[in-house]
Design a protein around this motif. Sequence first.
Motif, short mmCIF file in Angstrom:
data_model
loop_
_atom_site.label_atom_id
_atom_site.label_comp_id
_atom_site.label_asym_id
_atom_site.label_seq_id
_atom_site.Cartn_x
_atom_site.Cartn_y
_atom_site.Cartn_z
N LEU A 188 0.82 -1.22 0.00
CA LEU A 188 0.00 0.00 0.00
C LEU A 188 0.85 1.27 0.00
O LEU A 188 0.51 2.24 -0.71
CB LEU A 188 -0.96 0.00 1.19
N PRO A 189 1.95 1.34 0.77
CA PRO A 189 2.73 2.58 0.77
C PRO A 189 3.31 2.96 -0.60
O PRO A 189 3.67 4.13 -0.80
CB PRO A 189 3.85 2.27 1.77
N ILE A 190 3.39 2.02 -1.52
CA ILE A 190 3.86 2.36 -2.88
C ILE A 190 2.99 3.46 -3.47
O ILE A 190 3.47 4.31 -4.23
CB ILE A 190 3.85 1.10 -3.77
N PHE A 191 1.71 3.47 -3.09
CA PHE A 191 0.77 4.47 -3.60
C PHE A 191 0.53 5.62 -2.61
O PHE A 191 -0.43 6.37 -2.76
CB PHE A 191 -0.56 3.80 -3.94
N GLY A 192 1.38 5.73 -1.61
CA GLY A 192 1.20 6.80 -0.64
C GLY A 192 0.06 6.55 0.31
O GLY A 192 -0.52 7.49 0.87
N ILE A 193 -0.27 5.28 0.51
CA ILE A 193 -1.37 4.88 1.40
C ILE A 193 -0.78 4.43 2.73
O ILE A 193 0.21 3.70 2.77
CB ILE A 193 -2.19 3.72 0.78
N THR A 194 -1.41 4.84 3.82
CA THR A 194 -1.01 4.37 5.14
C THR A 194 -1.74 3.08 5.45
O THR A 194 -2.97 3.08 5.56
CB THR A 194 -1.33 5.42 6.22
N PRO A 195 -1.04 1.94 5.57
CA PRO A 195 -1.72 0.67 5.83
C PRO A 195 -2.20 0.57 7.27
O PRO A 195 -1.49 0.96 8.20
CB PRO A 195 -0.63 -0.37 5.54
N VAL A 196 -3.40 0.04 7.43
CA VAL A 196 -3.99 -0.15 8.76
C VAL A 196 -4.51 -1.58 8.84
O VAL A 196 -5.33 -1.99 8.02
CB VAL A 196 -5.15 0.84 9.02
N HIS A 197 -4.06 -2.33 9.82
CA HIS A 197 -4.47 -3.72 9.97
C HIS A 197 -5.79 -3.79 10.75
O HIS A 197 -5.81 -4.14 11.92
CB HIS A 197 -3.38 -4.53 10.68
N GLU A 198 -6.86 -3.44 10.08
CA GLU A 198 -8.20 -3.49 10.69
C GLU A 198 -9.18 -4.10 9.70
O GLU A 198 -8.92 -4.20 8.50
CB GLU A 198 -8.68 -2.10 11.11
N GLY A 266 4.68 -19.48 -0.27
CA GLY A 266 4.02 -19.96 -1.47
C GLY A 266 3.56 -18.86 -2.40
O GLY A 266 3.15 -19.13 -3.54
N ARG A 267 3.61 -17.61 -1.92
CA ARG A 267 3.15 -16.47 -2.72
C ARG A 267 4.30 -15.60 -3.23
O ARG A 267 4.04 -14.53 -3.79
CB ARG A 267 2.23 -15.59 -1.88
N VAL A 268 5.53 -16.04 -3.06
CA VAL A 268 6.66 -15.17 -3.39
C VAL A 268 6.60 -14.67 -4.83
O VAL A 268 6.74 -13.47 -5.11
CB VAL A 268 8.00 -15.89 -3.11
N GLY A 269 6.38 -15.58 -5.75
CA GLY A 269 6.32 -15.19 -7.15
C GLY A 269 5.17 -14.26 -7.45
O GLY A 269 5.32 -13.24 -8.15
N MET A 270 3.98 -14.59 -6.93
CA MET A 270 2.80 -13.77 -7.18
C MET A 270 2.93 -12.39 -6.52
O MET A 270 2.57 -11.37 -7.11
CB MET A 270 1.55 -14.48 -6.66
N ASP A 271 3.49 -12.37 -5.31
CA ASP A 271 3.65 -11.09 -4.63
C ASP A 271 4.65 -10.19 -5.35
O ASP A 271 4.52 -8.97 -5.35
CB ASP A 271 4.07 -11.31 -3.18
N LYS A 272 5.65 -10.80 -5.97
CA LYS A 272 6.58 -10.00 -6.77
C LYS A 272 5.86 -9.38 -7.95
O LYS A 272 6.11 -8.21 -8.33
CB LYS A 272 7.75 -10.85 -7.27
N MET A 273 4.92 -10.13 -8.55
CA MET A 273 4.12 -9.58 -9.65
C MET A 273 3.26 -8.41 -9.16
O MET A 273 3.12 -7.41 -9.87
CB MET A 273 3.25 -10.67 -10.24
N VAL A 274 2.70 -8.55 -7.96
CA VAL A 274 1.91 -7.46 -7.39
C VAL A 274 2.78 -6.22 -7.20
O VAL A 274 2.42 -5.10 -7.59
CB VAL A 274 1.29 -7.88 -6.04
N LYS A 275 3.94 -6.42 -6.59
CA LYS A 275 4.85 -5.29 -6.33
C LYS A 275 5.28 -4.63 -7.62
O LYS A 275 5.27 -3.38 -7.72
CB LYS A 275 6.07 -5.79 -5.55
N ASP A 276 5.65 -5.42 -8.62
CA ASP A 276 6.10 -4.84 -9.90
C ASP A 276 4.99 -4.04 -10.56
O ASP A 276 5.22 -2.93 -11.08
CB ASP A 276 6.57 -5.96 -10.84
N ALA A 277 3.77 -4.58 -10.53
CA ALA A 277 2.64 -3.87 -11.15
C ALA A 277 2.32 -2.59 -10.38
O ALA A 277 2.01 -1.55 -10.99
CB ALA A 277 1.41 -4.78 -11.20
N ALA A 278 2.40 -2.65 -9.06
CA ALA A 278 2.13 -1.47 -8.24
C ALA A 278 3.17 -0.39 -8.48
O ALA A 278 2.84 0.80 -8.62
CB ALA A 278 2.08 -1.85 -6.77
#
Length: 286
Positions: A188-198, A266-278
Amino acid sequence: MTNGIDHDAIDEALAGMSRRGLMLGAGMGFAALSGLSMVAPGVAAAHDQKGKYVDRYPDNKPKVGLLVYPNMVMQDLIGPLTTFNILGFENHLVWKDLSPVPTELKISVAPTTTFDNCPKDLDVLFAPGGTMGTIACMKDDAVLSFLADRGSRAKWVTSDCTGALIMGAAGLYKGYRATTLWNVMEFLPIFGITPVHERVVIDRNRMSGGGNTAGIDFGLTLGAVFRGEEEAKRCQLIMEYAPAPPFKSGTPQEADPKMVAAIKAGRVGMDKMVKDAAEAAAAKLA
């Protein structure tokens, strides 16, 4: 704060709305109770003793634009949509065209309108989640342009699960607090968003839900803004929404740390895709 929902923020949001509008919505709802026996499934109506359907909110229907897209998680859409439907919102399922959109369950959802024909001024703009579909949406200029346009005028800009990343890619959550699926919260911070675990997070006129089951909590919380708390409670009772999970494993804080680590691994590859797209989407915004 109770059960991850900031009730003070809800009260503030309610106070900021037109008192007259709230009274109109609630008043029509309670007036319609007289003589009604049971709620008709799937509609904001009930039927009387003669079986006649009666709309509870005939003159007060907030316009909602719900993005639907390939590979979204169906539960992310169905939870909020069910609450909006019971509470008599005018729901528009929006995509580029009217072709059925496949979900992760291989069950398709039929859009009801297109980007071009969606109402220009929405009361609510909403994006559901679904990791692979979210990655595609963050790369799709047509999707992001539509969201940026409608979001610039919508009274509420909202999301559930990874839909927060789509809203971030459209530039709509920058400078706001938001929540999302736990294992993509770090992006979320990639987009200037403050993450909240709620479970549900409200920041001014932005509202976000966490993982996909949080969509019902989100829908009821937003429903209370437009219809009042009593009508939202009635909606909750209609759905018999009284979660009692069989295991205490629904958050990374509750679950076995080994299980959390295994899921992340198990999500390492997919999460890298998320990060790259973000990161690519954020670069376009900049």
